[in-house]
Scaffold this motif. Sequence first.
Motif, mmCIF file in Angstrom:
data_model
loop_
_atom_site.group_PDB
_atom_site.id
_atom_site.type_symbol
_atom_site.label_atom_id
_atom_site.label_comp_id
_atom_site.label_asym_id
_atom_site.label_seq_id
_atom_site.Cartn_x
_atom_site.Cartn_y
_atom_site.Cartn_z
ATOM 1 N N LYS A 144 15.681 2.005 0.017
ATOM 2 C CA LYS A 144 15.761 0.786 -0.963
ATOM 3 C C LYS A 144 14.370 -0.196 -0.589
ATOM 4 O O LYS A 144 14.147 -0.727 -1.496
ATOM 5 N N TYR A 145 13.968 -0.025 0.666
ATOM 6 C CA TYR A 145 12.872 -0.647 1.093
ATOM 7 C C TYR A 145 11.735 -0.006 1.216
ATOM 8 O O TYR A 145 10.580 -0.456 1.133
ATOM 9 N N ILE A 146 11.785 1.284 1.463
ATOM 10 C CA ILE A 146 10.479 2.310 1.552
ATOM 11 C C ILE A 146 10.703 3.264 0.763
ATOM 12 O O ILE A 146 11.564 4.210 0.905
ATOM 13 N N PRO A 147 9.983 3.446 -0.451
ATOM 14 C CA PRO A 147 10.299 4.433 -1.347
ATOM 15 C C PRO A 147 9.953 5.828 -1.083
ATOM 16 O O PRO A 147 9.266 5.966 -0.030
ATOM 17 N N ALA A 148 10.631 6.687 -1.529
ATOM 18 C CA ALA A 148 10.529 8.230 -1.285
ATOM 19 C C ALA A 148 8.983 8.554 -1.386
ATOM 20 O O ALA A 148 8.842 9.605 -0.423
ATOM 21 N N VAL A 149 8.143 8.176 -2.157
ATOM 22 C CA VAL A 149 6.787 8.540 -2.227
ATOM 23 C C VAL A 149 5.861 8.084 -0.912
ATOM 24 O O VAL A 149 5.276 8.932 -0.507
ATOM 25 N N VAL A 150 6.438 7.173 -0.335
ATOM 26 C CA VAL A 150 5.709 6.612 0.861
ATOM 27 C C VAL A 150 5.991 7.307 1.995
ATOM 28 O O VAL A 150 5.500 8.126 3.020
ATOM 29 N N LEU A 183 -1.384 2.848 -0.554
ATOM 30 C CA LEU A 183 0.317 3.156 -0.554
ATOM 31 C C LEU A 183 0.892 2.100 0.392
ATOM 32 O O LEU A 183 2.018 1.633 -0.045
ATOM 33 N N VAL A 184 0.303 1.799 1.576
ATOM 34 C CA VAL A 184 1.061 0.761 2.616
ATOM 35 C C VAL A 184 1.058 -0.510 1.928
ATOM 36 O O VAL A 184 1.965 -1.335 1.837
ATOM 37 N N VAL A 185 -0.274 -0.971 1.434
ATOM 38 C CA VAL A 185 -0.281 -2.383 0.881
ATOM 39 C C VAL A 185 0.702 -2.406 -0.373
ATOM 40 O O VAL A 185 1.337 -3.386 -0.504
ATOM 41 N N ASP A 186 0.860 -1.280 -1.238
ATOM 42 C CA ASP A 186 1.872 -1.199 -2.539
ATOM 43 C C ASP A 186 3.146 -1.444 -2.068
ATOM 44 O O ASP A 186 3.912 -2.174 -2.405
ATOM 45 N N SER A 187 3.416 -0.622 -1.090
ATOM 46 C CA SER A 187 4.836 -0.671 -0.444
ATOM 47 C C SER A 187 5.292 -1.980 0.072
ATOM 48 O O SER A 187 6.461 -2.534 -0.329
ATOM 49 N N VAL A 188 4.491 -2.585 1.169
ATOM 50 C CA VAL A 188 4.806 -3.908 1.863
ATOM 51 C C VAL A 188 4.908 -4.836 0.618
ATOM 52 O O VAL A 188 5.769 -5.739 1.090
ATOM 53 N N ASP A 189 3.669 -5.161 0.218
ATOM 54 C CA ASP A 189 3.465 -6.300 -0.811
ATOM 55 C C ASP A 189 4.553 -6.167 -1.815
ATOM 56 O O ASP A 189 5.154 -7.309 -2.302
ATOM 57 N N TYR A 190 4.639 -5.116 -2.536
ATOM 58 C CA TYR A 190 5.681 -5.035 -3.657
ATOM 59 C C TYR A 190 6.988 -5.389 -3.154
ATOM 60 O O TYR A 190 7.684 -5.956 -3.669
ATOM 61 N N THR A 191 7.681 -5.031 -1.938
ATOM 62 C CA THR A 191 8.802 -5.241 -1.298
ATOM 63 C C THR A 191 9.113 -6.722 -1.238
ATOM 64 O O THR A 191 9.897 -7.325 -1.700
ATOM 65 N N LEU A 192 8.007 -7.535 -0.758
ATOM 66 C CA LEU A 192 8.128 -8.797 -0.620
ATOM 67 C C LEU A 192 8.062 -9.630 -1.928
ATOM 68 O O LEU A 192 8.731 -10.553 -2.342
#
Length: 377
Positions: free
Chosen positions: A32-38, A158-167
């Motif tokens: 839910k917090y880290i997408p499968a693609v990451v 990918l990391v920026v997308d995952s971290v900032d998107y979650t916030l």
Amino acid sequence: MITTPMGYLLTISLIVAFFAFLDLKTNYKILKYIPAVVLIYAVSMLLASFGIFEQNAQIHHIYKLTKTNLLPAMLFLMLLQIDFRHFLKLGKSLLIAYALAVFSIAAAFILTAFMFHFDANISAAFGALAGSWMGGTANMVAVGSALGVHEDAFAYALVVDSVDYTLWVMLLLFLVPFAKFFNKFTKSDENLAYLGEIGCACSMGAKRYWLLIGFALAVSLFCQILATKVIILNATTSMILFATLLGIAGSFTKLRTINGSSEVSTTMLYILIALIGSNAVIENFSGLGIYVFAGLVILFIHAFIMILGAKIFKLDLFSISVASLANIGGVASAPILAATYNKSLVSVGVLMAIMGYIIGTFGGLLIGNILLRLGSI
């Protein structure tokens, strides 16, 4: 160590199958917090970093061949899901909010590039990120390929997308109870009842996976041949643009009614992510924190423009929030946010997010080229 093309592709396939299974069949909170693609990218990258994949000529050739064939096929199938007729029914407020979200994200990327003075490699990576934040991960892969983003730099995106998107998702969900106060501030009309009657572009019925795979690969071949005859910037960009245009054209035909395009295109996307990760080496990463911060600056500028636009055009919090998340989060999260306001509005989030598949590629390419020019100054 894996030295053969078949062993390489088998390993990539097993990584994709494992995380796709976890995503579909389990309720693990981490997904839910880290997408499968990451996670797919991370595992593939770790295997490459530990030397599991031998970087020989055969593996490099199969990597390039598989990526080149799957990318246009994936884009074509992604775009078949669009139904413009339903999108135009969203109404004036939501259409303005969507246009405002696209404009503000584009402006935020350009302003942030001025502030941080990205080099060429990071500029291209943030161009790919712009493709994601206007569309989705598929657009990120497409734009990144067209701009020639190095596999290591793609990891930054990918990391920026995952971290900032979650916030960003957490913030938008937190603001839901304050909708009345915001709407009073912007003097908006909160009547959204008519939106509950809008359907999404999806349909039910038997899946036609093999038909879709065959047709998508035929389109991929056609795009590759056409890209050698008509070159726009470069052959990869031409191939991506032709696949996008054919996907848009196909969405106006009965091809849109063939079920299974979402599942097949998602599988192709996961394989592409694993392929890119298999060519990245973790020891090459440095200064990741500053890029995550740059992503937060982009979101701050985007939020400021959205609030200002909401005040000028008298937009409600639902409209600007869902429009924002439809771009930055895509199909996975926009419907969830819409449902927190009213369950009957889920289809609105789906429609707006699906439109990003078109906007993301063109917008990402435009912003990416602007960032590259800024990086060369």
